[in-house]
Design an enzyme around this catalytic site. Structure first.
Site, PDB file in Angstrom:
ATOM      1  N   ASP A 113     -25.109 -41.771 -35.563  1.00  0.00           N
ATOM      2  CA  ASP A 113     -23.760 -42.267 -35.275  1.00  0.00           C
ATOM      3  C   ASP A 113     -22.798 -41.675 -36.302  1.00  0.00           C
ATOM      4  O   ASP A 113     -22.930 -41.924 -37.500  1.00  0.00           O
ATOM      5  CB  ASP A 113     -23.749 -43.791 -35.341  1.00  0.00           C
ATOM      6  CG  ASP A 113     -22.408 -44.387 -34.921  1.00  0.00           C
ATOM      7  OD1 ASP A 113     -21.475 -43.623 -34.640  1.00  0.00           O
ATOM      8  OD2 ASP A 113     -22.302 -45.632 -34.883  1.00  0.00           O
TER       9      ASP A 113
ATOM     10  N   ASP B 236     -19.622 -39.520 -30.254  1.00  0.00           N
ATOM     11  CA  ASP B 236     -20.029 -39.652 -31.655  1.00  0.00           C
ATOM     12  C   ASP B 236     -21.446 -40.166 -31.854  1.00  0.00           C
ATOM     13  O   ASP B 236     -21.880 -40.336 -33.003  1.00  0.00           O
ATOM     14  CB  ASP B 236     -19.052 -40.562 -32.394  1.00  0.00           C
ATOM     15  CG  ASP B 236     -18.889 -41.914 -31.717  1.00  0.00           C
ATOM     16  OD1 ASP B 236     -19.262 -42.039 -30.534  1.00  0.00           O
ATOM     17  OD2 ASP B 236     -18.388 -42.846 -32.365  1.00  0.00           O
ATOM     18  N   GLU B 237     -22.183 -40.439 -30.791  1.00  0.00           N
ATOM     19  CA  GLU B 237     -23.519 -41.005 -30.939  1.00  0.00           C
ATOM     20  C   GLU B 237     -24.538 -40.223 -30.110  1.00  0.00           C
ATOM     21  O   GLU B 237     -24.246 -39.798 -28.995  1.00  0.00           O
ATOM     22  CB  GLU B 237     -23.543 -42.472 -30.508  1.00  0.00           C
ATOM     23  CG  GLU B 237     -22.592 -43.367 -31.289  1.00  0.00           C
ATOM     24  CD  GLU B 237     -22.699 -44.814 -30.859  1.00  0.00           C
ATOM     25  OE1 GLU B 237     -23.837 -45.295 -30.656  1.00  0.00           O
ATOM     26  OE2 GLU B 237     -21.646 -45.470 -30.697  1.00  0.00           O
TER      27      GLU B 237
END
Length: 410
Positions: free
Chosen positions: A9, A105-106
């Site tokens: 993350d 973003d992950e």
């Protein structure tokens, strides 16, 4: 062999990238947010300094400004974020082909069978992202996707958390049930009403009771809480892992009639169809989601006669579903459309000329794709969209971001 799954993350992703590119704001409270004039005027993310003022993701900008009058709010730059997202995935590719995105973003990474341990790989990724990209990540390491995601949330920023079969009861089970992936506010409230407050409470609940209260989702809750999740991490090189393509939006003002809904569906369907053509897929099932001004929502879907990637056909199906299922007791706040059930058809020519019409529409939309690719999204517009730019002037194709929401519609 026990699986080893990482969940990476990127910490405060949008804000971190903005601060990286704008040194003058790095030591100030910064948030990335939408327009104050539109309903998109919410905080998308904030840096660590802004977080100290109690500013929360998804709260209105005006409310955040009350907490921190000196807050610097910058507009989102999605092309830049997507570039950084791709650079991060290029780092992950050095360790595995099994990489599954969960938003920009992950990412989950399956490193099962690697010579190095999951923790060693996590340390390398954390170090490389910081050195090569200038941002930080938090990483969870576990034997399943749910607990790996839990681990990346457990310690932030710039941290690694290993959750294994020896410590998960001390880490996961003692945490609030709302910390479990896909448990939204409504699900939390319902669980709490039955005296289920922690993940451990949930894991030790009677499975039949959970099924009675939540239906099939009760089994999913039980499975996640106990770490029984065995869902695979998709292979980044396998386009077949794409199960559906969709877009949704919250409109600048409430929609009050079918014409306004069709305007927004048109923009969304054009984006969905274009993305399908870019990925070389055609779908047969069209789904819509509708949320009114009181936040009540519903979803509906229907199957088309043939697979398609044509926006005209998607719009027609979306409007048919909407008109058959909404009575206009309340204005509409947000809508979405998606297409799934991918495959191909061999079209049979008929006397009605439907195949010829389909082929003409296909050629037109491919031509429009090329024009927009070269000259921008607004270089070619349907005349019907020009009558209400307040509703139609948005670009879900280029600004498309996956925002995780409750699996249980909570």
């Amino acid at each position: 062999m026990e699986r080893t799954i990482l969940h990476v993350d990127c910490n405060k992703f949008y804000a971190s990238v903005e601060c990286l590119y704008n040194p003058e704001i790095r030591e100030k409270p910064v948030a990335v947010g939408g327009s104050k004039e539109e309903r998109h005027g919410i905080i998308l993310t904030k840096n660590e300094i802004a977080a100290r003022f109690g500013i929360k993701t998804a709260e209105p900008i005006w409310k955040a400004k009350q907490k921190c009058p000196d807050l610097i709010v910058v507009p989102p730059n999605f092309p830049l974020y997507m570039r950084f997202s791709e650079m991060a995935r290029n780092i992950y590719k050095d360790y595995s082909d099994f990489i599954e995105s969960f938003g920009l973003d992950e990412n989950w990474i399956d490193v099962t069978g690697c010579e190095k341990s999951g923790y060693e790989i996590a340390r390398e990724i954390r170090k490389r992202v910081k050195f090569e990209l200038g941002i930080t990540v938090s990483i969870g390491v576990s034997w399943n996707k749910i607990f790996a995601k839990f681990g990346s949330d457990y310690k932030k920023p710039d941290a690694i958390t290993v959750i294994n079969k020896n410590n998960y009861k001390d880490i996961v089970w003692k945490s609030p049930c709302s910390d479990l992936l896909f448990v939204g506010p409504a699900t939390k409230r319902k669980l709490n009403s039955y005296g289920i407050y922690t993940v451990g409470d949930l894991a030790n609940s009677d499975l039949n009771f959970l099924r009675y209260v939540f239906g099939k989702n009760g089994s999913v809750l039980y499975k996640f809480a106990n770490g029984f999740d065995d869902s695979p991490v998709s292979n980044i090189n396998d386009g077949r892992d794409v199960k559906s393509i969709g877009n949704s939006t919250t409109t600048p003002r409430d929609m009050v009639n079918n014409e306004e809904v069709k305007t927004v569906f048109t923009v969304l369907a054009e984006s969905v169809a274009r993305r399908m053509r870019e990925q070389g897929v055609q779908g047969k099932t069209v789904s819509i989601t509708v949320r009114d001004c009181n936040l009540k929502h519903f979803s509906r879907q229907m199957q088309l006669k043939n697979h398609t990637d044509i926006s005209y056909e998607i719009i027609a199906a979306a409007m048919k579903l909407f008109c058959e299922n909404y009575d206009w007791k309340n204005p509409i706040r947000s809508i979405g459309v998606s297409v799934s059930d991918f495959g191909t058809d061999v079209f049979q020519f008929d006397l009605n000329g439907s195949v010829e019409k389909h082929e003409k529409l296909e050629k037109i939309e491919h031509t429009v794709d090329e024009i927009r690719r070269r000259f921008g999204n607004y270089s070619v517009q349907r005349a019907s969209l020009l009558s209400d730019l307040g509703l139609s002037r948005f670009n879900p194709h280029d600004d498309h971001v996956i925002h995780p929401v409750s699996y249980f519609n909570g």
